[in-house]
Design an enzyme around this catalytic site. Structure first.
Site, short mmCIF file in Angstrom:
data_model
loop_
_atom_site.label_atom_id
_atom_site.label_comp_id
_atom_site.label_asym_id
_atom_site.label_seq_id
_atom_site.Cartn_x
_atom_site.Cartn_y
_atom_site.Cartn_z
N ARG B 23 -47.06 -15.99 25.19
CA ARG B 23 -47.40 -15.03 24.13
C ARG B 23 -48.08 -15.69 22.93
O ARG B 23 -47.89 -15.27 21.78
CB ARG B 23 -46.16 -14.28 23.61
CG ARG B 23 -45.70 -13.18 24.53
CD ARG B 23 -44.73 -12.23 23.80
NE ARG B 23 -43.95 -11.48 24.77
CZ ARG B 23 -44.37 -10.39 25.39
NH1 ARG B 23 -45.56 -9.89 25.10
NH2 ARG B 23 -43.62 -9.78 26.26
N ARG B 27 -48.72 -10.60 18.25
CA ARG B 27 -48.48 -10.00 16.95
C ARG B 27 -48.19 -10.97 15.82
O ARG B 27 -48.32 -10.62 14.65
CB ARG B 27 -47.30 -9.02 17.07
CG ARG B 27 -47.73 -7.64 17.55
CD ARG B 27 -46.69 -6.62 17.18
NE ARG B 27 -45.55 -6.68 18.08
CZ ARG B 27 -44.33 -6.24 17.78
NH1 ARG B 27 -44.09 -5.75 16.57
NH2 ARG B 27 -43.35 -6.30 18.65
N ARG B 36 -55.48 -5.30 16.68
CA ARG B 36 -54.49 -4.38 17.24
C ARG B 36 -54.30 -3.14 16.34
O ARG B 36 -53.87 -2.08 16.84
CB ARG B 36 -53.18 -5.15 17.40
CG ARG B 36 -52.03 -4.43 18.03
CD ARG B 36 -52.19 -4.26 19.53
NE ARG B 36 -50.93 -3.76 20.07
CZ ARG B 36 -50.49 -2.52 19.87
NH1 ARG B 36 -51.21 -1.66 19.20
NH2 ARG B 36 -49.33 -2.14 20.38
N ASP B 72 -51.34 -7.70 30.50
CA ASP B 72 -49.92 -7.36 30.56
C ASP B 72 -49.51 -7.29 32.02
O ASP B 72 -50.28 -6.86 32.87
CB ASP B 72 -49.65 -6.02 29.88
CG ASP B 72 -48.16 -5.77 29.73
OD1 ASP B 72 -47.61 -6.14 28.67
OD2 ASP B 72 -47.53 -5.26 30.67
N TYR B 149 -39.02 -2.94 36.85
CA TYR B 149 -39.61 -1.93 35.95
C TYR B 149 -39.79 -0.60 36.68
O TYR B 149 -39.49 0.46 36.15
CB TYR B 149 -40.95 -2.39 35.39
CG TYR B 149 -40.81 -3.36 34.25
CD1 TYR B 149 -40.41 -2.93 32.99
CD2 TYR B 149 -41.09 -4.72 34.40
CE1 TYR B 149 -40.27 -3.82 31.93
CE2 TYR B 149 -40.96 -5.61 33.35
CZ TYR B 149 -40.55 -5.16 32.12
OH TYR B 149 -40.41 -6.03 31.08
#
Lengths: 342, 342
Positions: B23, B27, B36, B72, B149
């Site tokens: 990552r 962010r 973003r 992703d 998931y």
């Protein structure tokens, strides 16, 4: 043999492998849900007759080898003056999380008899009911795990605030942990005084720490706590979920029994821990939801891997899930009891 | 040495220990937040110029030794016809979780070029920018993690539904995993074909399984996947968070590099894994929020414990947290690069 659990904790010979379950009194049982329907968890804890009834339910229904006091690790927070509530689905919420020296200083060390007398009364009532039949395990949250709730304000996944606190404010962290050691020490001694025949310390979230952080910021305080409790003479179980990386460190801080999270194969844990401590664990709670042949195999894989005639207590590697069928739990008790110890 | 990351994966000599971060584009960087602010994560992924820009940000800002494709692990779900969305704070939501044979049969195996061409275009663009400067790592979610998931419908803590599915419907589980192996195999081969110089397989949640469940319900499928990818000749990194109990099993299923979760001391992992595989990891992501002296010590504890002149890649044991200060990340890059390999 009514005391096979206590005997296994002390490496005395046993006729059968003892078995009990973390959260064996709880939502998965209809008897519990019937009582819980009209009362909060805290209300049950504060009513010793009800808490006693709930404590006894799994002993009567399942034939487990130990009763565990019905209570919650957060009960001492109220007399510490850290108010909290349980929210329906989101777990506990601490109203004013701790973030500085003033927050730590404001915490009070409870007098167990005056402030948590209802817990001690439950211990006395349960002992009266179970005398000579099944031993009673008392418990408390460990200082680190209690601190993590106080700092995070509830459950956490990253424990970012707790770790940041210990890293950035080591002196305040030390004060907090020292205070919590004293809280837990007095609370467990009071439970033992009231009749608890063993105690379990739930350092549930310690597995969230690296070995480096655990050794530096937690182990020294745990050692003080265990050294003190050792003089009571009762077995002390040291439990954390997901503690594969911490086993040796946790053994060295203390406890006569080490609880092993369900991730670590129990033979690996036994080898690493050595013969100086008993072990408890470590079925995956989700295995209780598997079809019987798989559940039976998972139970046998553990019993076979342990390969100890005593010094071992069968349990889960974490608490029973609410979705569990009580019949599956009874099935495991039966399987463990029919296993030959030799 | 532009390729020290690739060289370390293959046990070739390196001038410095290579370092990158899971990552590393995200962010915590203001450059990323600026992009973003007006676009969703999926919109960025689907715009190769933007995804390229984001992929390059940490390479330019931090001097890491590898770029990782901005994408992703759930992107293949859309062309598999398993629609999902990312919710603001609660992570992904799969609209129709899978619970039976029909659900598995309805899943389509995407054609990477036709269905995920935007990812491959990003790979090509990044390669053009980084040619001879920094290698590019492609990636995909592992079959088990993707399956979790699809079955849970999102994130989980207990993975109760996934485990129940594998235990109760082993034949349908086998079909699902076989299908996902084929999805991941084609997707990663396409990324490699487009220019990815290494790939990482994120089996992020495999640590939620016991060794018994992993060996029975996951390992055989992972072996097929790794055996296939081996013939591509590029390094394949096999990563799971919290995989201390699975290390040997994961090594035996495959991968030229094993990613180690931050819980396991890296010297313990290195000893258990042996010298046949390279290792990557494993700083606690929360250590990046610690004061510099503690952060420096944690980095050094790892570098010292590894004790390998090559066959090692410094990284976190899980992804960078959004609360991280980019300066702390740069500090770690510098520390790792100034460590003597010998």
């Amino acid at each position: 043999m009514w005391d096979r659990f206590l005997r296994a904790c002390c490496f005395q010979s046993v006729d059968r492998t003892p078995v009990w379950f973390m959260r064996q009194a709880g939502r998965y049982m209809s008897e519990y849900r019937a009582i819980r329907a009209r009362r909060t968890l805290i209300e049950i804890c504060k009513a010793p007759e009800l808490a006693t009834q709930v404590t006894l339910q799994p002993v009567q229904a399942l034939g487990v080898d130990a009763a565990i006091l019905f209570a919650d690790i957060l009960l001492p927070l109220e007399p510490m003056r850290a108010s909290f509530e349980f929210r329906a689905d989101d777990g506990p919420l601490i109203h004013s999380p701790i973030g500085d020296r003033a927050g730590v200083d404001a915490l009070r060390i409870p007098d167990p008899e005056a402030d948590l007398g209802y817990v001690l009364e439950t211990v006395r009532l349960v002992r009266r009911e179970l005398e000579g039949k099944t031993p009673l395990v008392g418990f408390a949250g460990a200082p680190f795990t209690m601190a993590s709730y106080l700092i995070e304000g509830g459950k956490s996944t990253s424990f970012l605030r707790t770790k940041r606190f210990m890293h950035r404010e080591p002196a305040i962290w030390a004060s907090l942990l020292e205070k919590l050691v004293e809280v837990v020490r007095r609370y467990l001694r009071a439970q033992i005084g009231a009749g608890a025949q063993a105690v379990q310390i739930f350092d549930s979230w310690a597995g969230a720490l690296t070995v480096y952080d655990y050794a530096e910021f937690v182990a020294p305080y745990m050692k003080v706590l265990f050294d003190d409790l050792k003089t009571t003479g009762v077995p002390v179980i040291h439990f954390s979920a997901d503690n594969g990386h911490l086993l040796e460190l946790q053994r060295d801080t203390g406890g006569s029994v080490i609880g092993v999270g369900w991730q670590t194969p129990i033979d690996v844990a036994a080898t690493r821990l050595g013969k100086s401590v008993a072990i408890q664990g470590n079925l995956d709670p989700v295995a209780l939801l598997a079809p019987r042949p798989i559940l039976a195999r998972r139970v046998e894989q553990i019993l076979e891997a342990v390969a100890r005639p005593t010094g071992y207590v069968f349990n889960l590697g974490h608490g029973i899930l609410p979705e569990t069928d009580p019949a599956a739990v009874a099935f495991v008790v039966d399987r463990v009891h029919s296993w030959r110890t030799e």
